[in-house]
Design an enzyme around this catalytic site. Structure first.
Site, PDB file in Angstrom:
ATOM      1  N   GLN A  72     -19.668  61.816  67.458  1.00 53.69           N
ATOM      2  CA  GLN A  72     -19.210  62.923  66.634  1.00 53.69           C
ATOM      3  C   GLN A  72     -19.862  64.235  67.081  1.00 53.69           C
ATOM      4  OE1 GLN A  72     -16.760  62.622  64.410  1.00 53.69           O
ATOM      5  NE2 GLN A  72     -16.803  64.750  63.740  1.00 53.69           N
ATOM      6  N   ASP A 128     -11.614  59.548  71.942  1.00 58.71           N
ATOM      7  CA  ASP A 128     -11.503  60.973  71.603  1.00 58.71           C
ATOM      8  C   ASP A 128     -10.743  61.732  72.694  1.00 58.71           C
ATOM      9  OD1 ASP A 128     -12.478  61.950  69.175  1.00 58.71           O
ATOM     10  OD2 ASP A 128     -14.574  61.795  69.815  1.00 58.71           O
ATOM     11  N   LYS A 146     -13.396  58.123  58.983  1.00 56.85           N
ATOM     12  CA  LYS A 146     -12.911  57.340  60.126  1.00 56.85           C
ATOM     13  C   LYS A 146     -13.249  55.856  59.955  1.00 56.85           C
ATOM     14  CE  LYS A 146     -13.333  61.363  63.171  1.00 56.85           C
ATOM     15  NZ  LYS A 146     -14.030  62.051  64.273  1.00 56.85           N
TER      16      LYS A 146
END
Ligand code: GUN
Length: 290
Positions: free
Chosen positions: A96, A119, A52
Site C-alpha cells: 500500500q 497493482d 481490500k
C-alpha cells in the site's frame, strides 16, 4: 443525467467472482489469495487496505494482511516482498502506498515479481500496458474502463480529457483509452497542474476523467453539455450534520455539473468501489495465469 453507479457494478463483479470461487472450490481447487503489506498507520491507507481484505473474505478469496511498523527499514520491507514473491500460496500482492519517506518506493515496486504485481505498478507491467500486451493494469483505471464498458458508454472516436498525470490513475488512464481496443479508440488529451487554460481543453471533452486531487475542482463552466464525467477524487470535508462529522466529496462539483452532463460517477459510490473491483479482477487473473 444518469449516475454511473460504481457500487452496483462492483456488486455485480463481486457476484461473478464469488460464483467463480465457488466453482473452483467444488472442483477441489484452492481459492485465489491476495496479500497486502501495510507500512505504518497512515489513516486512509488503513481504511483502504481493510476494505481490500474484507472484499477478499466476502468472495471467498484467501487474504493476508502484513502490518509493518512505520520505522521498518527498506531492507526488511524488501525481505517481506521477497517472501511473498516466493510463497506459492500467494497469487498476488500489493504494497500500500504511500510509504514512509525513508523508503524508496521505486525500489520496492521493482522488487515485486511482475506476475504477482496485481497493482500493475511494476515497470514490466507498465511497459506491457503501453505496448498493448496482456498485463496487470492499475486497479483504478481498470475499474473505470469496466465501469464505462458495463454501463454501455461508447468510447470509440470520442474525445477523452484526463485531468491529472499520476502513475496510479491519470497516466495509465490516458494510455488505456487511446489504445486500439474496446473500450478505447478515444482521442485523448492529458492535462495537469501546469496546463495553461485548462478549461479550454475540458470544455471539449466528451468523456472527462477528473483525477487531479483537488476538491470540487471541476465546475459546470468547464464541462460540455452532455459529457460523461468520471470523478476519481475523494476528499473528506467537515459536515456537522453527519454523525461522523464529515462527508466525502470528489474532484467534481457534483451539484453543479450533474445538471449539465449525460452521465456522472458519484463520490462516494462511483470510482472507489470500482477500484476495489479492479484489484479483485487482477487477483483472479494472477491465479488463472499460474
Ligand atoms: N494508494 C492509493 N491507491 C493505491 C493503490 O491502488 N495501490 C496501492 N498499493 N497503494 C495505493
Amino acid at each position: 443525467m444518469e449516475l454511473l453507479n460504481g457500487k452496483e457494478t462492483f456488486f455485480a463483479i463481486r457476484e461473478e467472482l464469488t460464483e467463480k470461487v465457488n466453482s473452483l472450490k467444488q472442483q477441489g481447487r484452492r481459492a485465489p489469495h491476495l496479500a497486502a503489506i501495510l507500512v505504518g498507520g497512515f489513516g486512509p491507507s488503513i481504511t483502504y487496505v481493510n476494505a481490500k481484505v474484507k472484499d477478499c473474505e466476502r468472495i471467498g478469496f484467501g487474504s493476508s494482511l502484513i502490518e509493518l511498523p512505520a520505522d521498518v527499514t527498506e531492507e526488511a520491507l524488501l525481505e517481506k516482498v521477497n517472501e511473498l514473491n516466493n510463497n506459492p500460496e500467494v497469487d498476488g500482492f500489493i504494497v500500500q502506498l504511500p510509504l514512509p519517506k525513508h523508503i524508496n518506493e521505486n525500489n520496492i515496486i521493482e522488487a515485486i515479481n511482475p506476475k504477482k504485481d496485481v497493482d500493475g505498478f511494476h515497470p514490466v507491467n507498465v511497459g506491457k500496458m503501453v505496448l498493448g500486451l496482456p498485463s496487470f493494469v492499475p486497479a483504478t483505471p481498470y475499474g473505470i474502463v469496466e465501469m464505462l464498458d458495463r454501463n454501455n458508454i461508447e468510447t470509440e472516436g470520442k474525445h477523452c480529457v484526463v485531468i491529472g498525470r499520476s502513475n496510479i490513475v491519470g497516466t495509465p488512464m490516458s494510455i488505456l483509452l487511446s489504445r486500439k481496443a474496446n473500450p478505447g479508440n478515444c482521442t485523448v488529451t492529458l492535462v495537469h497542474s501546469r496546463t495553461k487554460d485548462l478549461a479550454s481543453y475540458t470544455k471539449q471533452a466528451d468523456i472527462l476523467i477528473a483525477a487531479i486531487g483537488k476538491a470540487h475542482f471541476v465546475k459546470a463552466d468547464m464541462v460540455k453539455d452532455g459529457a460523461v464525467i468520471v470523478d476519481v477524487g475523494i476528499h473528506r470535508i467537515e459536515d456537522t450534520t453527519k454523525k461522523s462529522g464529515y462527508r466525502l466529496i470528489g474532484d467534481v462539483d457534483f451539484d453543479e455539473v450533474s445538471k449539465k452532463c449525460s452521465h456522472i460517477s458519484p463520490v462516494p459510490g462511483g470510482v472507489g468501489p470500482m477500484t476495489r473491483a479492479g484489484l479483485l479482477l487482477n487477483t483472479m487473473r494472477a491465479y488463472e495465469a499460474k
